[in-house]
Design a protein around this motif. Structure first.
Motif, PDB file in Angstrom:
ATOM      1  N   TYR A  62     -10.829 -19.852  22.858  1.00  0.00           N
ATOM      2  CA  TYR A  62     -11.963 -19.156  23.865  1.00  0.00           C
ATOM      3  C   TYR A  62     -11.910 -20.250  25.322  1.00  0.00           C
ATOM      4  N   HIS A  81     -15.383 -16.445  18.976  1.00  0.00           N
ATOM      5  CA  HIS A  81     -15.358 -15.486  19.935  1.00  0.00           C
ATOM      6  C   HIS A  81     -13.952 -14.926  19.995  1.00  0.00           C
ATOM      7  N   GLN A 118     -14.303   0.025  26.133  1.00  0.00           N
ATOM      8  CA  GLN A 118     -14.112  -0.716  27.509  1.00  0.00           C
ATOM      9  C   GLN A 118     -13.979   0.018  28.624  1.00  0.00           C
ATOM     10  N   VAL A 140      -9.582 -10.107  25.593  1.00  0.00           N
ATOM     11  CA  VAL A 140     -10.804 -10.697  26.240  1.00  0.00           C
ATOM     12  C   VAL A 140     -11.797 -11.226  25.129  1.00  0.00           C
ATOM     13  N   PHE A 195     -15.363 -12.363  23.686  1.00  0.00           N
ATOM     14  CA  PHE A 195     -17.072 -12.149  23.948  1.00  0.00           C
ATOM     15  C   PHE A 195     -17.921 -13.210  22.971  1.00  0.00           C
ATOM     16  N   ASP A 196     -18.932 -13.750  23.598  1.00  0.00           N
ATOM     17  CA  ASP A 196     -19.452 -14.783  22.984  1.00  0.00           C
ATOM     18  C   ASP A 196     -20.567 -14.283  22.451  1.00  0.00           C
ATOM     19  N   SER A 245     -18.065 -13.162  28.703  1.00  0.00           N
ATOM     20  CA  SER A 245     -16.959 -12.909  28.043  1.00  0.00           C
ATOM     21  C   SER A 245     -15.926 -13.873  28.867  1.00  0.00           C
TER      22      SER A 245
END
Length: 305
Positions: A55, A84, A194, A281, A283-284, A289
């Motif tokens: 990440y 993530h 998305q 991508v 995502f947390d 992101s």
């Protein structure tokens, strides 16, 4: 996964302190039967094929290589990864590889082998198809997921290495069902969720339920010695993912390595250009992101024992 079969000695016999040795007559040099090298790395970002596994945060890695005088090579690698990037992960991945090498390390040399990597705990659920159903509340057609399955990131590879002097090339073919979780559920589901226009996601699902076995990965590395302590590093890589051209792309790396105080200090610019960036991508979970293929600078400190 930078070097799945490692960079263990290619020579027919490698001299290493502590290795088992052949019996030698008095005055004759002792030739070791095998070498074992252990390297610990601390890095500002752990990248695989230009994609961040951490990440875009600091990470650590343990790399162990064993090479026998017969040409047999074994590698074990343990490194930290981000949840993530790999959902529900235990925070690390493990790689084990083995193979055989032959040739002259200063001229033509070759290697073949197998590699297997696991991401303990990491998994995701995704539909393998989309159905059109009638919404009972409105009486209108609606999309509904079908064939929801649990997927993992475990991947196995067949590996071919070849090189000449300081130039090293490596071809990998994915022999497991999926390549790091790339399948219909992941690719098509990501496109559907998305993108504002669902067309590309629906078209992807219309191709049927597929994994990515048979994907092709190619790496080319060059290391040039500037002096006895400093090296110039260059890398280029290409990936072609079976059934999912959306995940195709290429990566690059350029930097310099310097040996001092018993440590290797490396500074590199690293990046990737992927065909469909939505697939890369992270995502947390809090609305944040990060693009995992962004170009960045990676600083690494390594110690080999």
């Amino acid at each position: 996964m930078n070097k799945l079969l490692g960079s263990a000695c290619l020579a027919v016999a490698c001299t290493t302190t502590g290795a088992w040795a052949q019996a030698a007559a008095p005055g004759e040099p002792v030739i070791a039967q095998y070498s074992i090298d252990t390297t610990v790395r601390l890095m500002s970002d752990r990248r695989s094929r230009g994609i961040s596994d951490s990440y875009r945060r600091p990470a650590a890695e343990l790399h162990v290589e064993a090479a026998h005088a017969s040409g047999l090579v074994g590698v074990f690698e343990l490194g930290t990864v981000s949840r993530h990037v790999y959902p529900e992960s235990d925070g690390y991945n493990a790689l084990i590889a083995g193979g055989y090498r032959w040739g002259n390390p200063d001229a033509w040399h070759f290697g073949v082998g197998l590699a297997h990597e696991r991401f303990p705990g990491a998994h995701f659920e995704a539909p393998t198809a989309i159905e059109i159903v009638i919404d009972p509340a409105t009486g209108m057609p609606a999309l509904a997921p079908a064939g929801v399955r649990d997927f993992h990131f475990t991947t196995s590879y067949a590996v071919l290495e070849f090189g000449f002097g300081a130039i090293e090339a490596r071809y990998l073919n994915v022999i497991s069902r999926d390549f790091r979780g790339i399948n219909t559920g992941m690719v098509c589901g990501t496109l559907l969720l998305q993108r504002e226009d669902p067309t590309s996601g629906l078209d992807c699902y219309a191709r049927g339920d597929h994994g990515s076995r048979g994907s092709h990965l190619l790496d080319l590395d060059w290391q040039h010695a500037i002096d006895g302590r400093t090296w110039l590093l260059l890398h280029g890589g290409v990936q072609r993912v079976k059934h999912f051209s959306e995940a195709n792309g290429w990566d690059w790396r350029a930097g310099i390595k310097h040996a001092r105080w018993g440590l290797d200090w490396t500074l590199e610019a690293v990046g990737a250009r992927m065909k469909t960036r939505e697939l890369f991508v992270g995502f947390d979970g809090n609305g944040g992101s990060k693009r995992l293929d962004s170009t960045g600078v990676v600083f690494t400190i390594a110690k080999t024992f």
